[in-house]
Design a protein around this motif. Structure first.
Motif, PDB file in Angstrom:
ATOM      1  N   GLN A   1     -64.463  94.560 120.889  1.00 49.13           N
ATOM      2  CA  GLN A   1     -63.689  93.202 121.269  1.00 49.13           C
ATOM      3  C   GLN A   1     -63.348  93.097 122.544  1.00 49.13           C
ATOM      4  OE1 GLN A   1     -63.052  90.645 118.669  1.00 49.13           O
ATOM      5  NE2 GLN A   1     -63.019  89.720 120.397  1.00 49.13           N
ATOM      6  N   GLN A   2     -62.877  94.002 123.103  1.00 45.39           N
ATOM      7  CA  GLN A   2     -62.472  93.949 124.622  1.00 45.39           C
ATOM      8  C   GLN A   2     -63.691  93.743 125.400  1.00 45.39           C
ATOM      9  OE1 GLN A   2     -60.886  97.878 124.555  1.00 45.39           O
ATOM     10  NE2 GLN A   2     -58.613  97.284 124.668  1.00 45.39           N
ATOM     11  N   ILE A   3     -64.803  94.292 125.284  1.00 49.46           N
ATOM     12  CA  ILE A   3     -65.975  94.095 125.763  1.00 49.46           C
ATOM     13  C   ILE A   3     -66.331  92.697 125.685  1.00 49.46           C
ATOM     14  CG2 ILE A   3     -68.346  94.961 126.266  1.00 49.46           C
ATOM     15  CD1 ILE A   3     -67.379  97.580 125.233  1.00 49.46           C
ATOM     16  N   ALA A   4     -66.368  92.258 124.596  1.00 49.67           N
ATOM     17  CA  ALA A   4     -66.778  90.983 124.100  1.00 49.67           C
ATOM     18  C   ALA A   4     -66.054  89.879 124.862  1.00 49.67           C
ATOM     19  CB  ALA A   4     -66.916  90.604 122.579  1.00 49.67           C
ATOM     20  N   ASP A   5     -64.729  90.192 124.959  1.00 54.39           N
ATOM     21  CA  ASP A   5     -63.670  89.290 125.420  1.00 54.39           C
ATOM     22  C   ASP A   5     -64.173  89.094 127.054  1.00 54.39           C
ATOM     23  OD1 ASP A   5     -62.604  88.695 123.143  1.00 54.39           O
ATOM     24  OD2 ASP A   5     -60.777  89.832 123.396  1.00 54.39           O
ATOM     25  N   ALA A   6     -64.352  90.304 127.567  1.00 58.76           N
ATOM     26  CA  ALA A   6     -64.361  90.357 129.191  1.00 58.76           C
ATOM     27  C   ALA A   6     -65.907  89.634 129.568  1.00 58.76           C
ATOM     28  CB  ALA A   6     -64.628  91.807 129.527  1.00 58.76           C
ATOM     29  N   ALA A   7     -66.825  89.874 128.640  1.00 62.52           N
ATOM     30  CA  ALA A   7     -68.038  89.175 128.862  1.00 62.52           C
ATOM     31  C   ALA A   7     -68.361  87.958 128.333  1.00 62.52           C
ATOM     32  CB  ALA A   7     -69.137  90.178 128.181  1.00 62.52           C
ATOM     33  N   LYS A   8     -67.269  87.633 127.768  1.00 66.73           N
ATOM     34  CA  LYS A   8     -67.379  86.157 127.143  1.00 66.73           C
ATOM     35  C   LYS A   8     -68.549  85.695 126.383  1.00 66.73           C
ATOM     36  CE  LYS A   8     -65.101  83.716 131.175  1.00 66.73           C
ATOM     37  NZ  LYS A   8     -64.532  85.013 131.592  1.00 66.73           N
ATOM     38  N   THR A   9     -68.571  86.843 125.348  1.00 62.80           N
ATOM     39  CA  THR A   9     -69.622  86.797 124.260  1.00 62.80           C
ATOM     40  C   THR A   9     -68.914  86.966 123.019  1.00 62.80           C
ATOM     41  OG1 THR A   9     -71.804  87.545 123.831  1.00 62.80           O
ATOM     42  CG2 THR A   9     -70.330  89.012 124.611  1.00 62.80           C
ATOM     43  N   SER A  10     -69.660  87.343 121.732  1.00 60.09           N
ATOM     44  CA  SER A  10     -69.118  87.685 120.801  1.00 60.09           C
ATOM     45  C   SER A  10     -69.465  89.227 120.111  1.00 60.09           C
ATOM     46  CB  SER A  10     -69.702  86.759 119.416  1.00 60.09           C
ATOM     47  OG  SER A  10     -71.134  87.031 119.406  1.00 60.09           O
ATOM     48  N   ARG A  11     -68.795  90.019 119.495  1.00 58.42           N
ATOM     49  CA  ARG A  11     -68.923  91.189 119.030  1.00 58.42           C
ATOM     50  C   ARG A  11     -70.205  91.393 118.484  1.00 58.42           C
ATOM     51  NH1 ARG A  11     -64.166  93.186 115.538  1.00 58.42           N
ATOM     52  NH2 ARG A  11     -64.384  90.877 114.755  1.00 58.42           N
ATOM     53  N   SER A  12     -70.819  90.273 117.724  1.00 60.50           N
ATOM     54  CA  SER A  12     -71.952  90.394 116.971  1.00 60.50           C
ATOM     55  C   SER A  12     -73.195  90.704 117.941  1.00 60.50           C
ATOM     56  CB  SER A  12     -72.408  89.159 116.209  1.00 60.50           C
ATOM     57  OG  SER A  12     -72.442  87.752 117.289  1.00 60.50           O
ATOM     58  N   VAL A  13     -73.268  90.160 119.321  1.00 59.31           N
ATOM     59  CA  VAL A  13     -74.062  90.235 120.238  1.00 59.31           C
ATOM     60  C   VAL A  13     -74.227  91.893 120.619  1.00 59.31           C
ATOM     61  CG1 VAL A  13     -74.831  89.917 122.685  1.00 59.31           C
ATOM     62  CG2 VAL A  13     -73.836  87.984 121.310  1.00 59.31           C
ATOM     63  N   LEU A  14     -72.899  92.450 120.623  1.00 61.58           N
ATOM     64  CA  LEU A  14     -73.116  93.971 120.901  1.00 61.58           C
ATOM     65  C   LEU A  14     -73.546  94.721 119.682  1.00 61.58           C
ATOM     66  CD1 LEU A  14     -69.613  93.780 122.919  1.00 61.58           C
ATOM     67  CD2 LEU A  14     -71.786  93.896 123.788  1.00 61.58           C
ATOM     68  N   TYR A  15     -72.991  94.389 118.604  1.00 60.77           N
ATOM     69  CA  TYR A  15     -73.304  95.125 117.373  1.00 60.77           C
ATOM     70  C   TYR A  15     -74.593  95.058 117.136  1.00 60.77           C
ATOM     71  CZ  TYR A  15     -68.350  96.200 116.005  1.00 60.77           C
ATOM     72  OH  TYR A  15     -67.276  96.642 115.881  1.00 60.77           O
ATOM     73  N   ARG A  16     -75.533  94.165 117.488  1.00 61.05           N
ATOM     74  CA  ARG A  16     -76.853  94.051 117.122  1.00 61.05           C
ATOM     75  C   ARG A  16     -77.604  95.255 117.920  1.00 61.05           C
ATOM     76  NH1 ARG A  16     -76.291  88.270 116.817  1.00 61.05           N
ATOM     77  NH2 ARG A  16     -76.719  87.937 118.948  1.00 61.05           N
ATOM     78  N   ARG A  17     -77.013  95.390 119.007  1.00 59.59           N
ATOM     79  CA  ARG A  17     -77.901  96.359 119.829  1.00 59.59           C
ATOM     80  C   ARG A  17     -77.182  98.055 119.889  1.00 59.59           C
ATOM     81  NH1 ARG A  17     -81.260  95.514 124.289  1.00 59.59           N
ATOM     82  NH2 ARG A  17     -81.606  97.520 125.488  1.00 59.59           N
ATOM     83  N   TRP A  18     -75.920  97.742 119.624  1.00 58.34           N
ATOM     84  CA  TRP A  18     -75.298  99.355 119.746  1.00 58.34           C
ATOM     85  C   TRP A  18     -74.463  99.471 118.449  1.00 58.34           C
ATOM     86  CZ3 TRP A  18     -74.879  96.146 124.047  1.00 58.34           C
ATOM     87  CH2 TRP A  18     -75.550  96.334 125.210  1.00 58.34           C
ATOM     88  N   PRO A  19     -74.667 100.474 117.523  1.00 56.03           N
ATOM     89  CA  PRO A  19     -73.591 100.599 116.441  1.00 56.03           C
ATOM     90  C   PRO A  19     -72.174 101.149 116.846  1.00 56.03           C
ATOM     91  CG  PRO A  19     -75.946 101.770 116.429  1.00 56.03           C
ATOM     92  CD  PRO A  19     -75.929 101.317 117.579  1.00 56.03           C
ATOM     93  N   THR A  20     -71.955 101.790 117.951  1.00 58.45           N
ATOM     94  CA  THR A  20     -70.942 102.090 118.326  1.00 58.45           C
ATOM     95  C   THR A  20     -70.469 101.834 119.779  1.00 58.45           C
ATOM     96  OG1 THR A  20     -71.269 104.339 118.796  1.00 58.45           O
ATOM     97  CG2 THR A  20     -70.672 103.854 116.414  1.00 58.45           C
ATOM     98  N   THR A  21     -69.355 102.070 120.290  1.00 58.75           N
ATOM     99  CA  THR A  21     -69.164 101.948 121.643  1.00 58.75           C
ATOM    100  C   THR A  21     -69.666 103.226 122.208  1.00 58.75           C
ATOM    101  OG1 THR A  21     -66.873 103.034 121.369  1.00 58.75           O
ATOM    102  CG2 THR A  21     -67.090 100.689 121.682  1.00 58.75           C
ATOM    103  N   PHE A  22     -69.719 104.210 121.619  1.00 59.83           N
ATOM    104  CA  PHE A  22     -70.291 105.788 122.091  1.00 59.83           C
ATOM    105  C   PHE A  22     -71.649 105.461 122.694  1.00 59.83           C
ATOM    106  CE2 PHE A  22     -72.907 109.240 121.844  1.00 59.83           C
ATOM    107  CZ  PHE A  22     -72.209 110.389 122.318  1.00 59.83           C
ATOM    108  N   ASP A  23     -72.510 104.649 121.634  1.00 54.91           N
ATOM    109  CA  ASP A  23     -73.888 104.309 122.069  1.00 54.91           C
ATOM    110  C   ASP A  23     -73.969 103.359 123.236  1.00 54.91           C
ATOM    111  OD1 ASP A  23     -75.582 105.585 119.615  1.00 54.91           O
ATOM    112  OD2 ASP A  23     -73.699 104.360 118.741  1.00 54.91           O
ATOM    113  N   LEU A  24     -73.076 102.401 123.260  1.00 53.43           N
ATOM    114  CA  LEU A  24     -73.176 101.436 124.418  1.00 53.43           C
ATOM    115  C   LEU A  24     -72.890 102.137 125.719  1.00 53.43           C
ATOM    116  CD1 LEU A  24     -73.136  98.609 125.996  1.00 53.43           C
ATOM    117  CD2 LEU A  24     -70.746  98.600 125.138  1.00 53.43           C
TER     118      LEU A  24
END
Length: 200
Positions: free
Chosen positions: A37-60
């Motif tokens: 959520q913090q990353i999505a807010d900072a990047a001005k995008t949605s969490r779903s964009v991140l979840y589609r590529r990385w299962p966890t923040t560890f992976d990112l």
């Protein structure tokens, strides 16, 4: 074909942007506490964009550090190695090149990467590039020792774990001496540790 290249370029740019935003965010938040959520807010995008590529923040985070450390893992600096005429000279050159690359990438980036690797207790998320790098480093060490033998220097037969000693030692040095390692320090590492281990 040109259209496909442009799409890919935008995708790469987007990925780089996400990496940079996350790295900046980690200046304020510890990696272990960061959230999508913090990353999505900072990047001005949605969490779903991140979840589609990385299962966890560890992976990112692991992807970010792997991307940043790509040049070290690829081992391009090994191609610049020259025969110095002695095992001691080769070791000093080896550690010097490795340390230069370490500092170019940034000790913080690499130390955080290895910290993440330590969290992967079952070692089931190790990046392929890391595994390939270990194999490349071992081959480089084997070549370095073979050259020493061909010059008439006597070297010990050692295990693959021992062949990783120069790299493990540099990582530890950068963990405890993040402000850089002097040339004198590198020479003492060679004279007091590596040569006694590898020379017969």
């Amino acid at each position: 074909m040109e259209e496909q290249k442009n799409v890919r370029r935008r995708g790469d740019d987007l990925l780089e942007s996400l990496y940079e935003v996350t790295m900046k965010l980690m200046e304020e938040i510890k990696p272990a506490n960061i959230t999508f959520q913090q990353i999505a807010d900072a990047a001005k995008t949605s969490r779903s964009v991140l979840y589609r590529r990385w299962p966890t923040t560890f992976d990112l985070l692991q992807d970010i550090y792997t991307y940043k450390a790509k040049r070290l893992f690829e081992g391009d600096f090994l191609e610049e190695m020259k025969d110095t005429g002695s095992l001691r000279g080769d070791f000093i050159q080896f550690l010097t090149f490795y340390q230069q690359m370490y500092m170019e990438i940034g000790a913080d980036v690499l130390n955080n990467y290895f910290y993440l690797r330590m969290q992967d207790k079952e070692n089931n998320k190790e990046p392929v590039v890391h595994t390939a790098a270990l194999d490349k480093y071992i081959r480089a060490m084997e070549t370095l020792l073979e050259k020493a033998q061909s010059r008439g220097e006597k070297v010990k037969k050692v295990s693959k774990a021992t062949l990783m000693l120069p790299f493990d030692m540099i990582r530890m040095e950068n963990l405890v001496r993040p402000d850089n390692i002097s040339e004198k320090r590198l020479e003492s590492m060679v004279d007091e540790v590596l040569l006694p281990v590898f020379k017969a």
